[in-house]
Design a protein around this motif. Structure first.
Motif, mmCIF file in Angstrom:
data_model
loop_
_atom_site.group_PDB
_atom_site.id
_atom_site.type_symbol
_atom_site.label_atom_id
_atom_site.label_comp_id
_atom_site.label_asym_id
_atom_site.label_seq_id
_atom_site.Cartn_x
_atom_site.Cartn_y
_atom_site.Cartn_z
ATOM 1 N N ASN A 68 2.624 -54.635 15.797
ATOM 2 C CA ASN A 68 2.418 -54.445 14.325
ATOM 3 C C ASN A 68 1.641 -52.871 13.987
ATOM 4 O O ASN A 68 1.510 -52.414 13.160
ATOM 5 C CB ASN A 68 1.759 -55.208 13.468
ATOM 6 C CG ASN A 68 2.374 -56.549 13.272
ATOM 7 O OD1 ASN A 68 3.820 -56.435 12.826
ATOM 8 N ND2 ASN A 68 2.105 -57.662 13.594
ATOM 9 N N ASN A 69 1.276 -52.363 15.256
ATOM 10 C CA ASN A 69 0.755 -50.854 15.261
ATOM 11 C C ASN A 69 1.837 -49.825 15.213
ATOM 12 O O ASN A 69 1.681 -48.754 14.871
ATOM 13 C CB ASN A 69 -0.087 -50.807 16.449
ATOM 14 C CG ASN A 69 -1.384 -51.543 16.258
ATOM 15 O OD1 ASN A 69 -2.027 -51.933 15.170
ATOM 16 N ND2 ASN A 69 -1.898 -52.118 17.533
ATOM 17 N N LEU A 70 3.115 -50.246 15.584
ATOM 18 C CA LEU A 70 4.174 -49.408 15.598
ATOM 19 C C LEU A 70 4.885 -49.548 13.911
ATOM 20 O O LEU A 70 4.679 -50.427 13.367
ATOM 21 C CB LEU A 70 5.153 -49.634 16.645
ATOM 22 C CG LEU A 70 4.592 -49.592 18.052
ATOM 23 C CD1 LEU A 70 5.664 -50.016 19.071
ATOM 24 C CD2 LEU A 70 4.171 -48.188 18.357
ATOM 25 N N ASN A 110 14.048 -36.846 11.782
ATOM 26 C CA ASN A 110 12.986 -36.384 10.929
ATOM 27 C C ASN A 110 11.802 -37.162 10.992
ATOM 28 O O ASN A 110 10.841 -36.729 10.070
ATOM 29 C CB ASN A 110 13.725 -36.721 9.620
ATOM 30 C CG ASN A 110 14.919 -36.009 9.145
ATOM 31 O OD1 ASN A 110 14.827 -34.831 9.016
ATOM 32 N ND2 ASN A 110 16.003 -36.593 9.357
ATOM 33 N N ALA A 111 11.356 -37.906 12.186
ATOM 34 C CA ALA A 111 9.981 -38.382 12.271
ATOM 35 C C ALA A 111 8.861 -37.612 12.939
ATOM 36 O O ALA A 111 9.631 -36.739 14.006
ATOM 37 C CB ALA A 111 10.344 -39.776 12.993
ATOM 38 N N ASP A 112 7.904 -37.697 12.689
ATOM 39 C CA ASP A 112 7.029 -36.795 13.314
ATOM 40 C C ASP A 112 6.497 -37.148 14.632
ATOM 41 O O ASP A 112 6.319 -36.396 15.415
ATOM 42 C CB ASP A 112 5.617 -36.753 12.350
ATOM 43 C CG ASP A 112 5.663 -35.979 11.202
ATOM 44 O OD1 ASP A 112 6.614 -35.058 11.047
ATOM 45 O OD2 ASP A 112 4.925 -36.237 10.293
ATOM 46 N N HIS A 113 6.483 -38.790 14.627
ATOM 47 C CA HIS A 113 6.217 -39.283 16.102
ATOM 48 C C HIS A 113 7.411 -40.349 16.400
ATOM 49 O O HIS A 113 7.079 -41.460 16.134
ATOM 50 C CB HIS A 113 5.044 -39.821 16.160
ATOM 51 C CG HIS A 113 3.912 -38.980 15.794
ATOM 52 N ND1 HIS A 113 3.398 -37.935 16.512
ATOM 53 C CD2 HIS A 113 3.203 -38.832 14.485
ATOM 54 C CE1 HIS A 113 2.520 -37.265 15.989
ATOM 55 N NE2 HIS A 113 2.359 -37.739 14.605
ATOM 56 N N PRO A 114 8.627 -40.059 16.966
ATOM 57 C CA PRO A 114 9.726 -40.870 17.078
ATOM 58 C C PRO A 114 9.431 -41.914 18.029
ATOM 59 O O PRO A 114 10.006 -42.976 17.993
ATOM 60 C CB PRO A 114 10.625 -39.874 17.558
ATOM 61 C CG PRO A 114 10.173 -38.733 17.949
ATOM 62 C CD PRO A 114 8.827 -38.432 17.341
ATOM 63 N N LYS A 115 8.461 -41.730 19.008
ATOM 64 C CA LYS A 115 8.467 -42.739 20.001
ATOM 65 C C LYS A 115 7.432 -44.149 19.459
ATOM 66 O O LYS A 115 7.508 -45.208 20.302
ATOM 67 C CB LYS A 115 7.615 -42.233 21.091
ATOM 68 C CG LYS A 115 8.218 -41.143 21.951
ATOM 69 C CD LYS A 115 7.404 -40.659 23.246
ATOM 70 C CE LYS A 115 8.078 -39.606 23.847
ATOM 71 N NZ LYS A 115 7.093 -39.120 25.104
ATOM 72 N N GLN A 116 6.990 -43.723 18.161
ATOM 73 C CA GLN A 116 6.241 -44.893 17.750
ATOM 74 C C GLN A 116 7.282 -45.787 16.532
ATOM 75 O O GLN A 116 6.669 -46.707 15.811
ATOM 76 C CB GLN A 116 4.967 -44.446 16.782
ATOM 77 C CG GLN A 116 3.962 -43.833 17.412
ATOM 78 C CD GLN A 116 2.755 -43.238 16.769
ATOM 79 O OE1 GLN A 116 2.868 -43.540 15.530
ATOM 80 N NE2 GLN A 116 1.851 -42.417 17.370
ATOM 81 N N LYS A 137 15.171 -40.222 21.648
ATOM 82 C CA LYS A 137 13.918 -39.585 21.692
ATOM 83 C C LYS A 137 12.511 -40.577 21.847
ATOM 84 O O LYS A 137 11.660 -40.511 21.498
ATOM 85 C CB LYS A 137 13.670 -39.023 20.454
ATOM 86 C CG LYS A 137 14.475 -37.485 20.324
ATOM 87 C CD LYS A 137 14.358 -36.785 19.054
ATOM 88 C CE LYS A 137 15.277 -35.847 19.054
ATOM 89 N NZ LYS A 137 15.049 -34.994 17.711
ATOM 90 N N GLY A 138 12.943 -41.402 22.889
ATOM 91 C CA GLY A 138 11.850 -42.694 23.062
ATOM 92 C C GLY A 138 11.614 -43.672 22.138
ATOM 93 O O GLY A 138 10.883 -44.817 22.480
ATOM 94 N N ALA A 139 12.331 -43.845 21.094
ATOM 95 C CA ALA A 139 12.275 -44.831 20.206
ATOM 96 C C ALA A 139 12.904 -46.032 20.745
ATOM 97 O O ALA A 139 13.753 -46.115 21.604
ATOM 98 C CB ALA A 139 12.888 -44.619 18.959
ATOM 99 N N THR A 140 12.265 -47.245 20.552
ATOM 100 C CA THR A 140 12.852 -48.472 20.860
ATOM 101 C C THR A 140 13.957 -49.070 19.933
ATOM 102 O O THR A 140 13.822 -48.939 18.745
ATOM 103 C CB THR A 140 11.750 -49.594 20.874
ATOM 104 O OG1 THR A 140 10.741 -49.047 21.747
ATOM 105 C CG2 THR A 140 12.211 -50.655 21.337
#
Length: 625
Positions: free
Chosen positions: A317-319, A342-348, A373-376
């Motif tokens: 839930n932190n993501l 368009n996300a600032d932190h795509p890995k999150q 880009k590292g997104a799940t």
């Protein structure tokens, strides 16, 4: 009785004829003397011997006086018969100094009871006498007559045809009547009369076009023959019982027939558009087949899925968690790719995709073989949800009902029912799965729900920090538009509805929603949804879609968001302001004109296409080629 000798007869008759000739000669001489006197007296005023209707120029004065001296009885009879006012006048055309008769009347309405074209018959009676007078006038005027070119001011044809005193208007009105009689004559199989009327209409149109081209009014000589002949034909049509009452009834039947044809064409067009929107394009079907083939042939894909299935990121839930329910591979890919881009932190970011069994393999292969880009990205098969059965979900009961299946999936037989009300999407389990998000993701606290026909243009992670003030659903309200009030979606004649809901309550949009799943479970929104589905067993509360039951289930539990978070209408509205589109965080292609279809609105399609991975070999094989 014996006749008298010639010397005893009375010569009275011969003397009388001689006296008449003498008097006429005296009148002629007096008229010429009077003309010469006035000519010498006003010599400085004779600039252009052109007579006008308004009788303001000096040459007109001479003409009037000459006519009154020589022809006053005829002239008086002429003006009394035609106008009743005014006087007979003469005007000169400087190019050849020919002479004509003209009426000088204050208004054309003065000739009541006499058609305009009848004046020509009176004119021709005086023409021979006036030509002689013209020759005499030219001799006396001599060098004082300066021939200047006639200057015509530009004709305003709009004013001309609206003027009550113009031949152009008379021609236009007769053409209108004649056109109506052409239709009626054809219906009564009177083709000869229809041909005659059509021929005269063409002559009228030709005359009007010539007048407009040369910039001059239509003259009496030009209009007389056409007006008289067309009048005769109109009288002939009236004698053939084509009267005004018949004309009105005929035109009314024509209007009704055209309205029926228009309505039928509109329904048919809507039906065809709905069928196109429901169908899967050949290119997308090709892409799905190729991806499914790879899923079945290559076991490493299946092993990789098993490894990611138990990843701790999907329940962290932190993501930032997003859920998408769709069977369209390419559309889902655009939603995921635009959100990440368009996300600032795509890995999150974590994406939870739920699809059906047919699309499960193709969806897995696509997201396993593309870089995000590292997104799940988690893909689930809806058919593996054992808890989602007919005993729990009322929508499944309706889906299994034979009447419902015939209504939504059968042939469009009842054209009175709007095609959009029979869209099978309304009975799709994927479409109603949004009401079971807490059951699908029991360990998550907050998610953003995205439809598969949206494009994300801003960073959406800020939505997770918004305070919903204890509400379950964060959504953009749509009551700025007239259609989106509760009474437009729900039947308020039902006493249960009218006693619990405000008909003027503001509607809101599905497609980009922030759901607080903790508050959802606390308010038991899914049970509310089940209750209203059971109440609508006869489909008397609402007719279609997932939005009406959502309006009831989330009533009093929706937090309005700023309109710029979610802009709708790109699937049907061609006139959305570019500034609104550019400022929007999410744009929604709701409507039949989806961006992956050929009937998509070309102005908006590039906004969707730029987030497709066009370098993928399957995309090039199926879509581009």
């Amino acid at each position: 009785m014996r006749r008298r000798p010639a010397e005893y007869r009375r010569p009275a008759r011969r003397r009388l004829s001689q006296w008449i000739l003498a008097l006429l000669g005296i009148f002629l001489i007096a008229g010429l003397v009077l003309f010469v006197f006035h000519h010498n007296h006003h010599e400085d005023q004779v600039k252009q011997p052109m007579m006008t209707i308004e009788t303001k120029m000096s040459g007109t004065q001479y003409a009037h006086e000459i006519i009154y001296v020589i022809f006053i009885p005829a002239a008086q009879e002429f003006q009394d018969n035609i106008c009743g006012i005014g006087s007979l006048s003469i005007f000169f055309v400087p190019s050849n100094l020919s002479i004509y008769a003209s009426l000088c009347c204050t208004t054309i309405e003065a000739n009541e009871g006499l058609p305009l074209y009848k004046a020509a018959s009176y004119t021709r009676q005086l023409k021979s006498v006036l030509i002689t007078l013209c020759d005499l006038m030219k001799q006396y005027m001599g060098e004082n007559v300066t021939k200047e070119p006639l200057k015509h001011e530009g004709l305003n044809f709009t004013k001309e045809i609206s003027s009550a005193s113009s031949f152009s208007r008379q021609l236009a009105e007769q053409m209108t009547i004649a056109k109506a009689y052409v239709i009626i004559a054809k219906e009564h199989n009177n083709l000869h009369l229809a041909w005659q009327l059509s021929n005269k209409i063409k002559n009228c149109q030709l005359l009007l076009s010539k007048a407009a081209k040369r910039g001059e009014s239509i003259t009496l000589e030009e209009a007389e023959q056409i007006i008289s002949s067309l009048s005769d034909l109109i009288f002939k049509a009236q004698d053939a019982h084509y009267d005004i009452a018949t004309t009105m009834m005929t035109m009314k039947s024509h209007i009704q027939a055209l309205e029926e044809r228009t309505n039928a064409a509109t329904v048919q067009s809507t039906l065809f558009g709905q069928l196109v929107a429901e169908a899967l394009p050949k290119s997308l079907h090709c892409l799905k087949v190729k991806l499914t083939n790879d899923w079945l042939r290559q076991l490493p894909f299946q092993n990789l899925v098993e490894e990611k299935r138990n990843s701790p990121r999907v329940v962290d839930n932190n993501l930032y968690h997003f859920c998408i329910f769709s069977d369209n591979v390419l559309a889902t890919s655009v939603v995921v790719n635009s959100t990440i881009s368009n996300a600032d932190h795509p890995k999150q970011l974590v994406f939870h995709i739920v699809t059906n069994g047919i699309s499960y393999g193709s969806m897995q292969v696509w997201f396993l073989t593309n870089d995000f880009k590292g997104a799940t990205v988690e893909v689930q098969n809806m058919e593996e949800f054992t808890w989602l059965n007919a005993s729990y979900a009322s929508v499944i009961k309706r889906l299994l009902d034979q009447d419902s299946r015939a209504y939504y999936f059968g042939v469009y037989q009842d054209m009175k029912v709007e095609p959009k009300l029979r869209n099978p999407k309304h009975m799709s389990l994927l479409n109603h799965l949004r009401f079971y998000i807490p059951e699908v993701y029991p360990l998550l606290a907050k998610v953003i729900f995205l439809d598969d026909d949206v494009v994300v243009q801003k960073d959406l992670t800020r939505l997770f920090s918004l305070d919903l003030h204890g509400n379950v659903n964060g959504a953009v309200e749509t009551c700025l538009e007239a259609f989106h009030r509760y009474y437009k979606y729900i039947n308020f004649s039902n006493p249960i509805i009218s006693s619990k809901f405000d008909p003027q309550a503001c509607g809101w949009a599905f497609g980009m929603n922030v759901f607080d799943l903790i508050a959802w479970r606390k308010e038991n929104v899914t049970s509310r949804y089940h209750y209203w589905q059971e109440q609508n067993g006869d489909q008397m509360l609402w007719k279609m879609g997932a939005l009406p039951p959502a309006l009831l289930a989330f009533y009093g539990l929706t937090e309005p968001l700023d309109r710029r978070w979610h802009v709708l209408g790109l699937g049907y509205d061609m006139n959305i302001d570019d500034r609104l589109i550019n400022s929007a965080a999410v744009i929604h292609f709701n409507g039949n004109m989806k961006p992956w279809l050929k009937l998509a609105i070309g102005r908006y399609k590039p906004l969707w296409e730029r987030y497709i991975n066009q370098s993928h070999p399957y995309y090039q094989d199926c879509v581009i080629s």
